[in-house]
Design a protein around this motif. Structure first.
Motif, short mmCIF file in Angstrom:
data_model
loop_
_atom_site.label_atom_id
_atom_site.label_comp_id
_atom_site.label_asym_id
_atom_site.label_seq_id
_atom_site.Cartn_x
_atom_site.Cartn_y
_atom_site.Cartn_z
N ALA A 1 0.84 -1.20 0.00
CA ALA A 1 0.00 0.00 0.00
C ALA A 1 0.88 1.25 0.00
CB ALA A 1 -0.91 -0.01 1.22
N LYS A 2 1.96 1.21 0.76
CA LYS A 2 2.87 2.35 0.82
C LYS A 2 3.56 2.57 -0.52
CE LYS A 2 3.94 2.34 5.77
NZ LYS A 2 5.02 2.28 6.78
N VAL A 3 3.98 1.48 -1.16
CA VAL A 3 4.64 1.59 -2.47
C VAL A 3 3.68 2.17 -3.50
CG1 VAL A 3 5.59 0.26 -4.40
CG2 VAL A 3 6.32 -0.23 -2.07
N ALA A 4 2.44 1.66 -3.52
CA ALA A 4 1.46 2.15 -4.49
C ALA A 4 1.20 3.64 -4.29
CB ALA A 4 0.16 1.37 -4.35
N ALA A 5 1.08 4.06 -3.02
CA ALA A 5 0.85 5.47 -2.73
C ALA A 5 2.05 6.32 -3.17
CB ALA A 5 0.60 5.66 -1.23
N SER A 6 3.25 5.80 -2.95
CA SER A 6 4.46 6.53 -3.35
C SER A 6 4.54 6.69 -4.86
CB SER A 6 5.70 5.79 -2.84
OG SER A 6 5.71 5.73 -1.43
N LEU A 7 4.22 5.64 -5.60
CA LEU A 7 4.25 5.71 -7.06
C LEU A 7 3.25 6.75 -7.58
CD1 LEU A 7 4.54 1.93 -8.02
CD2 LEU A 7 6.33 3.66 -8.15
N CYS A 8 2.09 6.80 -6.96
CA CYS A 8 1.09 7.78 -7.36
C CYS A 8 1.57 9.21 -7.11
CB CYS A 8 -0.23 7.54 -6.61
SG CYS A 8 -1.13 6.07 -7.14
N GLU A 9 2.31 9.41 -6.01
CA GLU A 9 2.84 10.74 -5.69
C GLU A 9 3.97 11.14 -6.63
OE1 GLU A 9 1.90 13.01 -3.49
OE2 GLU A 9 0.20 11.82 -2.82
N LEU A 10 4.82 10.17 -7.00
CA LEU A 10 6.00 10.46 -7.82
C LEU A 10 5.70 10.57 -9.30
CD1 LEU A 10 8.58 8.08 -6.07
CD2 LEU A 10 8.58 10.59 -6.00
N ALA A 11 4.67 9.90 -9.76
CA ALA A 11 4.38 9.85 -11.20
C ALA A 11 4.28 11.23 -11.85
CB ALA A 11 3.11 9.05 -11.44
N PRO A 12 3.60 12.22 -11.23
CA PRO A 12 3.51 13.54 -11.88
C PRO A 12 4.86 14.23 -12.04
CG PRO A 12 1.82 13.30 -10.19
CD PRO A 12 2.78 12.16 -10.01
N LEU A 13 5.89 13.81 -11.27
CA LEU A 13 7.19 14.46 -11.34
C LEU A 13 8.10 13.84 -12.39
CD1 LEU A 13 7.88 14.72 -7.49
CD2 LEU A 13 6.85 16.42 -9.00
N GLN A 14 7.64 12.74 -13.00
CA GLN A 14 8.49 12.08 -14.00
C GLN A 14 8.63 12.94 -15.24
OE1 GLN A 14 8.19 7.75 -15.14
NE2 GLN A 14 7.38 8.66 -17.02
N GLN A 15 9.86 12.94 -15.82
CA GLN A 15 10.11 13.63 -17.08
C GLN A 15 10.50 12.59 -18.11
OE1 GLN A 15 12.92 16.80 -16.68
NE2 GLN A 15 11.89 17.72 -14.91
N ILE B 1 13.92 1.66 -8.24
CA ILE B 1 12.93 0.95 -7.42
C ILE B 1 12.81 -0.51 -7.85
CG2 ILE B 1 11.60 3.02 -6.92
CD1 ILE B 1 9.62 2.12 -9.10
N ASN B 2 13.85 -1.03 -8.45
CA ASN B 2 13.79 -2.38 -8.98
C ASN B 2 13.51 -3.44 -7.92
OD1 ASN B 2 14.21 -1.40 -11.50
ND2 ASN B 2 16.38 -1.94 -11.61
N LYS B 3 13.98 -3.20 -6.70
CA LYS B 3 13.80 -4.23 -5.66
C LYS B 3 12.35 -4.44 -5.27
CE LYS B 3 18.35 -4.29 -3.46
NZ LYS B 3 19.10 -4.16 -2.19
N ILE B 4 11.53 -3.46 -5.53
CA ILE B 4 10.12 -3.61 -5.18
C ILE B 4 9.31 -4.11 -6.37
CG2 ILE B 4 9.38 -1.27 -5.80
CD1 ILE B 4 8.20 -3.46 -2.82
N LEU B 5 9.96 -4.26 -7.54
CA LEU B 5 9.26 -4.67 -8.75
C LEU B 5 9.62 -6.09 -9.15
CD1 LEU B 5 9.72 -1.46 -10.95
CD2 LEU B 5 7.69 -2.12 -9.66
N ASP B 6 8.66 -6.77 -9.75
CA ASP B 6 8.95 -8.04 -10.39
C ASP B 6 9.92 -7.75 -11.54
OD1 ASP B 6 7.91 -11.00 -10.80
OD2 ASP B 6 8.01 -10.08 -12.79
N GLN B 7 10.84 -8.65 -11.79
CA GLN B 7 11.90 -8.42 -12.77
C GLN B 7 11.34 -8.03 -14.14
OE1 GLN B 7 14.67 -11.64 -13.09
NE2 GLN B 7 16.11 -10.49 -14.36
N GLU B 8 10.21 -8.60 -14.49
CA GLU B 8 9.60 -8.31 -15.79
C GLU B 8 9.22 -6.84 -15.94
OE1 GLU B 8 5.47 -9.51 -18.19
OE2 GLU B 8 6.10 -10.63 -16.42
N TRP B 9 9.00 -6.16 -14.80
CA TRP B 9 8.54 -4.77 -14.86
C TRP B 9 9.63 -3.75 -14.56
CZ3 TRP B 9 3.90 -3.26 -16.69
CH2 TRP B 9 2.95 -4.28 -16.87
N GLU B 10 10.85 -4.19 -14.39
CA GLU B 10 11.94 -3.25 -14.12
C GLU B 10 12.18 -2.35 -15.34
OE1 GLU B 10 15.38 -5.43 -12.94
OE2 GLU B 10 14.47 -6.20 -11.10
N GLY B 11 12.36 -1.07 -15.10
CA GLY B 11 12.65 -0.14 -16.18
C GLY B 11 11.44 0.53 -16.78
#
Length: 341
Positions: free
Chosen positions: A268-282, A297-307
């Motif tokens: 839940a914390k990771v999902a909330a963090s991603l939602c907060e950070l997404a608007p700052l992505q360039q 953030i690769n350690k929190i992602l399944d390998q297939e979704w890294e990058g």
């Protein structure tokens, strides 16, 4: 198999059948009797479950104890188009469906994400129980009525109560479902339980559904409305109004069982963090995921979704997070959570 909602029918509240004044408007809300998904978790994933044999027996007992009088005196019987509600009303009404009946999805169950809250095609319903064919509301019912867009539950409840308010009948029975009736009655009703409401009760509920307030009690089930925060933190997730035992059981399979568990749940914390950070992505092509001492953030992602980019991750299934699987996707979907967002 976990048993849910097996208590006998009793009206909750101060008003009883003997206290209802003749000629006074009376709404009797009834939750359907025990259905397959109430006793077997596998049936959470089968649509429009029928009553169990025990559920039919519960209806027979209810008819002897209170339903015979309530249903015989009713001028209007409003029923959800789901099999378990129709069967409940049919048995409690003495195995008769008559001109007083109105079938409407206005009082169908809240769509929690579990398949059991979905209906069956009208053509299949008419084949399964042909006695509904000539009842009011059936002709207007869409073939896949449960797929139509819906308002949020408070708005649905308010609209339904406004509909009842506009009816001329003074004694009305509504046969519906636990999730929907929690908003109507103000507490979670057990299988085959009934609750009497006056016109004033319905008006107060409608006003409550329409008002905008910040009130912790509105977020809690009745049992926990007066509990201090230190107790709520330790409470099971069923303390949240509208969440219900069914959703909590599904969520528990993934991890959180208490309010504290949910608040500290890393996903839940990771999902909330991603939602907060997404608007700052360039947008860009810089990839430092394989360089030492660079943030990723690769350690929190399944390998297939890294990058993947933040927007792509937010729309990814829950199993994109490391440690969660496609089985967890199924559990989360039943809670209405289809992606990380």
């Amino acid at each position: 198999m976990a048993s849910r909602g097996r208590s006998r029918s009793r009206s909750k509240g101060k008003e009883t059948e003997a206290e209802v004044v003749s000629g006074k408007r009376q709404i009797c809300v009834v939750r359907h009797s025990q259905a397959l998904h109430n006793v077997c978790e596998d049936n959470l994933w089968t649509p429009d479950n029928p009553l169990t044999p025990e559920g039919e027996t519960m209806c027979e007992h209810a008819r002897k104890e209170w339903a015979k009088t309530i249903f015989e005196e009713a001028e209007l019987i409003v029923v959800s188009p789901m099999m378990r509600a129709l069967q409940t009303a049919f048995i409690m009404n003495g195995k008769v469906a008559d001109a007083r009946w109105l079938i409407t999805p206005m009082c169908s169950e809240h769509l929690s994400g579990a398949t059991c809250d979905e209906g069956r095609p009208k053509s299949e319903l008419l084949t399964a129980i042909p006695w509904v064919h000539d009842l009011a509301g059936i002709k207007e019912l869409d073939e896949e009525w449960w797929t139509a867009p819906r308002d949020e539950e408070p708005l649905r409840v308010s609209a339904f109560l406004k509909f009842l308010e506009g009816r001329k009948e003074q004694k009305i029975v509504v046969v519906s479902h636990g999730g929907f009736l929690t908003y109507v009655a103000g507490f979670y009703m057990q299988n085959a339980q009934h609750h009497l409401m006056s016109a004033e009760d319905c008006q107060l509920t409608k006003q409550k559904m329409n008002r905008t307030t910040l009130n912790i009690q509105d977020a809690l089930s009745k049992e926990y409305e007066k509990s201090p925060f230190r107790e709520i933190v330790k409470a099971p997730l069923t303390c949240f109004r509208g969440l219900g035992k069914k959703r909590c059981a599904i969520l528990a399979k993934t991890g959180p069982k208490t309010v504290s568990d949910l608040a500290s749940w890393k996903y839940a914390k990771v999902a909330a963090s991603l939602c907060e950070l997404a608007p700052l992505q360039q947008d860009g092509i810089l990839d430092v995921s394989h360089e030492k001492l660079c943030m990723n953030i690769n350690k929190i992602l399944d390998q297939e979704w890294e990058g993947y980019s933040f927007p792509e991750l937010l729309d990814a299934p829950i199993s994109a997070l490391s440690g969660l699987t496609e089985t967890h996707d199924k559990h989360m979907k039943a809670l209405g959570l289809k992606c990380i967002r």
